[in-house]
Design a protein around this motif. Structure first.
Motif, PDB file in Angstrom:
ATOM      1  N   VAL A 128      38.733  50.320  41.439  1.00  0.00           N
ATOM      2  CA  VAL A 128      37.177  49.982  41.801  1.00  0.00           C
ATOM      3  C   VAL A 128      36.285  49.996  43.148  1.00  0.00           C
ATOM      4  O   VAL A 128      35.766  50.688  44.097  1.00  0.00           O
ATOM      5  CB  VAL A 128      36.806  48.350  41.509  1.00  0.00           C
ATOM      6  N   THR A 129      37.488  49.330  44.231  1.00  0.00           N
ATOM      7  CA  THR A 129      37.457  49.638  45.563  1.00  0.00           C
ATOM      8  C   THR A 129      36.953  51.270  45.841  1.00  0.00           C
ATOM      9  O   THR A 129      36.993  51.157  47.076  1.00  0.00           O
ATOM     10  CB  THR A 129      37.989  49.112  46.432  1.00  0.00           C
ATOM     11  N   TYR A 136      35.130  44.009  37.749  1.00  0.00           N
ATOM     12  CA  TYR A 136      36.171  43.084  37.956  1.00  0.00           C
ATOM     13  C   TYR A 136      36.500  42.199  35.871  1.00  0.00           C
ATOM     14  O   TYR A 136      37.568  42.738  35.941  1.00  0.00           O
ATOM     15  CB  TYR A 136      36.628  42.124  38.997  1.00  0.00           C
ATOM     16  N   ILE A 178      29.870  43.864  40.917  1.00  0.00           N
ATOM     17  CA  ILE A 178      31.722  44.503  41.091  1.00  0.00           C
ATOM     18  C   ILE A 178      31.817  43.610  40.539  1.00  0.00           C
ATOM     19  O   ILE A 178      33.161  43.615  39.808  1.00  0.00           O
ATOM     20  CB  ILE A 178      31.476  44.247  42.597  1.00  0.00           C
ATOM     21  N   SER A 204      24.127  44.595  43.736  1.00  0.00           N
ATOM     22  CA  SER A 204      25.604  45.343  44.012  1.00  0.00           C
ATOM     23  C   SER A 204      26.471  44.510  43.744  1.00  0.00           C
ATOM     24  O   SER A 204      27.500  45.142  42.933  1.00  0.00           O
ATOM     25  CB  SER A 204      25.593  45.755  45.281  1.00  0.00           C
ATOM     26  N   TYR A 205      26.800  43.366  44.625  1.00  0.00           N
ATOM     27  CA  TYR A 205      27.670  42.225  44.562  1.00  0.00           C
ATOM     28  C   TYR A 205      28.354  42.267  43.068  1.00  0.00           C
ATOM     29  O   TYR A 205      29.287  42.066  42.189  1.00  0.00           O
ATOM     30  CB  TYR A 205      27.363  40.818  45.034  1.00  0.00           C
ATOM     31  N   SER A 209      26.498  49.917  42.137  1.00  0.00           N
ATOM     32  CA  SER A 209      26.742  49.333  42.912  1.00  0.00           C
ATOM     33  C   SER A 209      26.484  49.860  44.269  1.00  0.00           C
ATOM     34  O   SER A 209      26.646  49.623  45.633  1.00  0.00           O
ATOM     35  CB  SER A 209      28.000  48.084  42.796  1.00  0.00           C
ATOM     36  N   SER A 246      37.841  41.014  47.925  1.00  0.00           N
ATOM     37  CA  SER A 246      37.390  42.131  46.865  1.00  0.00           C
ATOM     38  C   SER A 246      38.919  40.999  45.451  1.00  0.00           C
ATOM     39  O   SER A 246      37.897  41.087  43.987  1.00  0.00           O
ATOM     40  CB  SER A 246      37.767  42.377  47.104  1.00  0.00           C
ATOM     41  N   VAL A 266      30.163  50.575  38.416  1.00  0.00           N
ATOM     42  CA  VAL A 266      30.680  50.524  40.455  1.00  0.00           C
ATOM     43  C   VAL A 266      29.735  51.241  41.227  1.00  0.00           C
ATOM     44  O   VAL A 266      29.805  51.700  42.235  1.00  0.00           O
ATOM     45  CB  VAL A 266      32.387  50.890  40.357  1.00  0.00           C
ATOM     46  N   ARG A 294      33.761  52.710  45.411  1.00  0.00           N
ATOM     47  CA  ARG A 294      32.973  52.149  45.531  1.00  0.00           C
ATOM     48  C   ARG A 294      32.962  53.408  47.022  1.00  0.00           C
ATOM     49  O   ARG A 294      31.456  52.888  48.022  1.00  0.00           O
ATOM     50  CB  ARG A 294      33.132  50.772  45.903  1.00  0.00           C
TER      51      ARG A 294
END
Length: 286
Positions: free
Chosen positions: A242-243, A233, A229, A225-226, A12, A161, A9, A246
Motif C-alpha cells: 500500500v505504501t 488496510y 488507506i 485520502s486517509y 488516495s 501506517s 490506494v 502511494r
C-alpha cells in the motif's frame, strides 16, 4: 492486492498532494494544519454516526491507536516545519518515502530478511535522493535541517501506517480516524498554544474567507485520502504494498510545486522523483 484495494490506494495517492499544497500556501501553516485536523475528525465522527458504527474502542486497539497518534504527531510537526523552510517539490518526495521505514522497521523489529531486489531498490532510492539535492546553479539543493525534518515526517508516516494497519483489523476505519485525530488535535493544539503560535480564542477571527475555504477543503481531502488507506488496510491490503503504490503521489507533487507554486528547476526534480519512486517500487514489488 485486489483491484478494489489498488483503486482505493491510487485515488488516495492522487488526493494527498492537494491538501499538502493548501497547507504550504497558508501564511500560518500551524493553524491551518490544526484546523484541518479538527475538520477531518468532525467528518469522521459524522460518518461513523451515520453508518451506526460502535464508537467504543476494544482493548486490543489501545496500543495501535496510541502508536498511530505518536506517528501523526511526529509527522504533523515535522511536515509543517518542513514546508515553512523548503520547496514542496524537493521535500514531498522524501516525506512520502515511508516504505523505506517499513522495510527497516520490519527487519529490526520482526527480523524480516529481504533479498537483493530490496537492496537494489534502496540503492536506487538513495540515487534519487542525491539527484534531488542537485539544482541548476547550486551544488546542493537540500538544507540539512530541513532535510532532517522531512526524514522525521517520513518516519512518522511509517509509524502511523504500520499502527493503522493493525488497528483496522479490530476497529472500523472512521472510528479509528476519529480517535486518532482528536487525540492528535488536543496534543498538537496544546503544544502550539504553549509555544505562542496561536490563541484558541482568536483561532478563526483573523482568517479571511479564502483561508477558511482552503482549510475546509483541506479537511475534506485529508479525510478522504486517509479513509481510503484505512479501508485498504481493513480489506487486507499489505502495508508495504500500500505504501509503495502511494508513491505515485510523488511525481504529482513535483508537478504541482512547479505549476502552482512556481518553484524552479522542475525537470531535474521530476526526473529525480521518478528515480526515487522506481527504487521504492523495485524494493517492495519484485
Amino acid at each position: 492486492m485486489t483491484f478494489e484495494v489498488l483503486m482505493m490506494v491510487l485515488l488516495s495517492a492522487a488526493i494527498h498532494p492537494f491538501w499538502n499544497l493548501l497547507v504550504k500556501r497558508e501564511n500560518c501553516p500551524e493553524r491551518t494544519y490544526f484546523l484541518l485536523s479538527l475538520g477531518s475528525l468532525c467528518l469522521a465522527l459524522l460518518h461513523a454516526l451515520i453508518m451506526g458504527y460502535d464508537l467504543s474502542v476494544p482493548p486490543e486497539a489501545y496500543g495501535p491507536i496510541a502508536l498511530s497518534v505518536v506517528g501523526q504527531l511526529i509527522y504533523g510537526f515535522a511536515l509543517v516545519a518542513t514546508y515553512q523552510k523548503g520547496d514542496i517539490s524537493i521535500y514531498y518526495p522524501i516525506i512520502r518515502a515511508s516504505p523505506l521505514f517499513v522495510i527497516a522497521a520490519s527487519f529490526l523489529v520482526f527480523g524480516k530478511v529481504y533479498d537483493w531486489w530490496v537492496i537494489l531498490g534502496i540503492l536506487i532510492v538513495l540515487a534519487g535522493g542525491a539527484m534531488l539535492a542537485i539544482q541548476p546553479g547550486k551544488a546542493v539543493g537540500l538544507d540539512g535541517k530541513t532535510l532532517l525534518l522531512a526524514v522525521l515526517a517520513m518516519c512518522g508516516t511509517g509509524i502511523y501506517s504500520m499502527a493503522d494497519g493493525a488497528a483496522t483489523q479490530v476497529i472500523e476505519s472512521p472510528v479509528l480516524f476519529f480517535y486518532v485525530q482528536i487525540s492528535f488535535a488536543m496534543i498538537y493544539g496544546t503544544v502550539m498554544r504553549l509555544q505562542g503560535k496561536f490563541h484558541f480564542s482568536a483561532m478563526f477571527l483573523p482568517m479571511e474567507f479564502p483561508s477558511i475555504r482552503r482549510s475546509l477543503m483541506a479537511s475534506s481531502l485529508v479525510y478522504a485520502s486517509y479513509l481510503l488507506i484505512l479501508l485498504a488496510y481493513a480489506q487486507g491490503g499489505d502495508i508495504a504494498l500500500v505504501t509503495t503504490v502511494r508513491q505515485i503521489s510523488i511525481p504529482l507533487s513535483v508537478l504541482m510545486g512547479g505549476m502552482m507554486l512556481k518553484e524552479k528547476g522542475m525537470l531535474p526534480r521530476f526526473l529525480a522523483s521518478g528515480v526515487l519512486s522506481a527504487g521504492i517500487a523495485i524494493a517492495l514489488v519484485h
